[in-house]
Every structure is written in C-alpha cells, then in structure tokens.
Design an enzyme around this catalytic site. Structure first.
Site, short mmCIF file in Angstrom:
data_model
loop_
_atom_site.label_atom_id
_atom_site.label_comp_id
_atom_site.label_asym_id
_atom_site.label_seq_id
_atom_site.Cartn_x
_atom_site.Cartn_y
_atom_site.Cartn_z
N ASP A 20 -110.29 10.95 22.71
CA ASP A 20 -110.92 12.21 22.33
C ASP A 20 -111.35 12.82 23.72
O ASP A 20 -111.46 12.21 24.69
CB ASP A 20 -111.69 12.17 21.08
N GLN A 21 -112.13 13.75 23.31
CA GLN A 21 -112.86 14.73 24.40
C GLN A 21 -114.04 13.73 25.06
O GLN A 21 -114.40 14.15 26.33
CB GLN A 21 -113.37 15.91 23.82
#
Length: 139
Positions: A20-21
């Site tokens: 994810d980010q």
C-alpha cells in the site's frame, strides 16, 4: 499446530504491487497467499484441487480470518505454512502462518465446507477424499 498434521509451505517474494501507500503489504494479499499454501497442501493429499473439482466437489470458503502481528514489506522473502487444523464430516478448517525467516508476521485460518458441484448442496466429505484428508490432518 495440530499434532501429526502435515504441513505445506510456499515461498513468496513480496511484489511492489502487493504493498500500500505506506509500503506495507495490503491486508487482502494474505488471503491470496493462504490460498497458495492451501492448494499445495491439497496436492499433498494426492489430489490437486483441480482433480477435486473434476470429481464433482468444491471446498467452499465459509469464513476467513487473519491476525496481523507485523507488516511484510516490498522485497521480503516470506514462507506461508498451511495445515488442517480441524476435520469434520462436512468440512474442515485450515490454519496458516506467515513468516519472514523465523519471525511470525501473521496467522490465520479459513473454514470450508464440501459442496457437490452438480447440486450446489452441502455434502459429507466425498468418499475418495476421506482418507487422504484424514492423513493431512494427522489422523
């Protein structure tokens, strides 16, 4: 882990697309990795999952759980271990561990019931699969 249960292990190198980010593996990917290990375990029963389907049966997922202890990250080399935790007349529960070297990152389980693919109805463990899955469970 259930005493005497056979274990299957698969290796996974975390891909960038799985993060994810924040650079941590997105939670949904753990279930995909569980499936990889579960499929390998089914193969150790003597029946690849495709062969189980060709016999006319499905192992339908009825529950899934994951407990996260520490996040995996891009580039990590992981081991996903699976075993049969509980075997019942109409289904079973698989358990899993996700490890980075010897560090436990996550645990989980999936519950499944046997379904006759022709009728789409719940059924008992199919006769040809009873002994092979009992052996997996350590019985």
């Amino acid at each position: 882990m259930t005493e005497g249960a056979q274990r299957a292990e698969v290796q996974v190198d975390v891909r960038y697309a799985e993060t994810d980010q924040m650079g941590v593996v997105h939670h949904a990917n753990y279930l995909i990795w569980f499936e990889l290990a579960r499929t390998e375990l089914c193969t150790r029963s003597g029946f690849h999952y495709r062969e189980i389907e060709e016999l006319g049966y499905l192992l339908m997922v009825t529950a899934a759980e994951v407990r996260y202890r520490q996040g995996a990250r891009y580039g990590d080399h992981l081991r996903i271990v699976a075993w049969v935790e509980r075997l019942a007349s109409r289904g079973l529960r698989f358990a899993y561990q996700v490890l980075r070297q010897e560090e436990l990152l996550a645990t989980g389980a999936t519950e499944h019931v046997w379904v006759d693919s022709r009728t789409q109805r719940l059924c008992r463990t199919p006769e040809p699969l009873r002994q092979p899955f009992a052996r997996l469970a350590g019985r």
